[in-house]
Design a protein around this motif. Structure first.
Motif, short mmCIF file in Angstrom:
data_model
loop_
_atom_site.label_atom_id
_atom_site.label_comp_id
_atom_site.label_asym_id
_atom_site.label_seq_id
_atom_site.Cartn_x
_atom_site.Cartn_y
_atom_site.Cartn_z
N UNK A 45 76.91 -10.65 87.05
CA UNK A 45 76.03 -10.26 85.95
C UNK A 45 75.09 -9.14 86.41
N UNK A 46 74.57 -9.31 87.64
CA UNK A 46 73.66 -8.27 88.17
C UNK A 46 74.42 -6.96 88.33
N UNK A 47 75.67 -7.05 88.79
CA UNK A 47 76.48 -5.83 88.98
C UNK A 47 76.69 -5.13 87.64
N UNK A 48 76.96 -5.91 86.61
CA UNK A 48 77.18 -5.32 85.29
C UNK A 48 75.92 -4.57 84.83
N UNK A 49 74.77 -5.22 85.01
CA UNK A 49 73.51 -4.56 84.61
C UNK A 49 73.30 -3.29 85.42
N UNK A 50 73.55 -3.42 86.74
CA UNK A 50 73.33 -2.31 87.67
C UNK A 50 74.19 -1.10 87.30
N UNK A 51 75.52 -1.37 87.10
CA UNK A 51 76.41 -0.25 86.78
C UNK A 51 76.00 0.38 85.45
N UNK A 52 75.56 -0.46 84.53
CA UNK A 52 75.09 0.07 83.23
C UNK A 52 73.95 1.04 83.44
N UNK A 53 73.00 0.66 84.27
CA UNK A 53 71.83 1.52 84.48
C UNK A 53 72.21 2.79 85.22
N UNK A 54 73.11 2.65 86.24
CA UNK A 54 73.54 3.84 86.98
C UNK A 54 74.24 4.81 86.04
N UNK A 55 75.08 4.28 85.15
CA UNK A 55 75.78 5.12 84.18
C UNK A 55 74.78 5.85 83.30
N UNK A 56 73.67 5.18 83.00
CA UNK A 56 72.66 5.77 82.13
C UNK A 56 71.84 6.81 82.89
N UNK A 64 68.23 3.57 91.56
CA UNK A 64 68.06 2.12 91.52
C UNK A 64 68.81 1.44 92.66
N UNK A 65 68.23 0.41 93.26
CA UNK A 65 68.96 -0.24 94.36
C UNK A 65 69.45 -1.62 93.91
N UNK A 66 70.52 -2.04 94.53
CA UNK A 66 71.11 -3.34 94.18
C UNK A 66 70.53 -4.41 95.11
N UNK A 67 70.21 -5.59 94.61
CA UNK A 67 69.66 -6.63 95.48
C UNK A 67 70.59 -6.93 96.65
N UNK A 68 70.01 -7.13 97.83
CA UNK A 68 70.84 -7.32 99.02
C UNK A 68 71.35 -8.76 99.12
#
Ligand code: HEC
Length: 273
Positions: free
Chosen positions: A221-232, A237-241
């Motif tokens: 779920x976090x990955x989906x949000x992250x990729x969405x933001x990167x695409x935007x 933005x960094x991804x949680x470790x």
């Protein structure tokens, strides 16, 4: 998408665990049931042999009054459905149910047929073969045992000379005990096993679901949000470790997006010239 992954992961796990638990419980129940019935049969065989031994003296003395008394008294014991002594011809000599005394029983009836199957009757029976279970006329479940009363030197050497030395069996003792306590125990055991299985099922399926959520669904779920933001366009933005492969995937995705960004920047600059 998450929903379908959840369904794909949880449903097979649930089905598999349910299957295992049900098969395991059925196996365990049938083994325990067989053990309990074997125990009851053993107990009843011992009881029958005890009765045969305790009537031995009265039989040797041909003391019918005492024999009748013994059988009557045993018949009054709680849980004893019937107790009778057959002579070798199948005539009921003694019974706690006085109405059936002097009645003939065919050797094909249950309790006799176990020895009288072949042309030559067998003189011994295994424990389990001595036992039979039936429902009596009052609807009660009865577990009955047939114990042979063997001929002994003292019987054929007795002064009355009724029995010859060739006879192996002088008669049989037939005792039936109420099987309802046994059946009640079995049904209590069945109920407990059902509760136990449901508990195991809830705990394992719940545990697996929680584990999957923590280590798979939440990172996805976090990955989906992250990729969405990167695409935007939010490249910084960094991804949680600490999410393992998913974290690496996220970092790669961001690197790729960054490369794409700089490539299109270059293209724009070239065009702009
Ligand atoms: C433990 C095994 C066993 C059981 C149980 C048993 N019998 Fe027998 N029976 C024998 C044997 C063995 C003989 C052969 C004679 C002997 O050795 O005494 C025999 C002989 C007989 C005979 C005379 C011979 C013949 O075949 O006609 C009759 C009648 C008979 N049994 C009836 C019964 C009846 C009725 C019952 C049930 C109430 C019964 N038996 C239960 C083992 C058994």
């Amino acid at each position: 998408m998450l929903k379908s992954i959840t369904a794909k992961a949880i449903i097979p796990v649930t089905v598999a665990i349910t299957g295992f638990v049900i098969v395991g419980c059925i196996l365990l129940y049938s083994i325990m049931k067989a053990d309990m019935i074997a125990d009851a049969v053993k107990y009843e065989t011992n009881l029958a042999n005890t009765i045969v031994k305790s009537t031995r003296h009265a039989m040797l003395k041909s003391d019918r009054e005492t024999l009748r008394n013994i059988i009557d008294n045993i018949g009054t014991q709680e849980g004893v459905e019937h107790v009778r002594i057959f002579n070798k011809k199948g005539l009921i000599m003694f019974s706690n149910n006085t109405g059936e005394v002097n009645r003939f029983v065919d050797k094909k009836t249950a309790g006799c047929v176990e020895c009288h199957t072949g042309p030559v009757p067998s003189a011994t029976l295994g424990n389990m073969k001595q036992a039979r279970r039936f429902v009596n006329e009052h609807g009660g479940d009865v577990l009955a045992i047939t114990a042979p009363i063997y001929n002994e030197p003292e019987c054929y050497n007795a002064a009355c000379h009724i029995h010859t030395a060739e006879q192996k069996i002088l008669g049989t003792l037939d005792i039936g005990l109420d099987a309802s306590p046994l059946l009640k125990n079995l049904s209590v055991m069945r109920g407990r096993m059902v509760v136990f299985s449901i508990m195991i099922l809830i705990l394992t399926v719940g545990g697996v679901a929680a584990l999957l959520k923590r280590s798979v669904f939440d990172p996805i779920k976090r990955l989906t949000e992250f990729t969405g933001e990167v695409m935007a366009g939010n490249i910084e933005r960094s991804f949680p470790e600490g999410s393992g492969d998913i974290e690496r995937l996220a970092v790669n995705f961001r690197a790729m997006a960054a490369k794409l960004n700089s490539a299109s920047e270059e293209l724009r600059m070239l065009k702009g010239k």
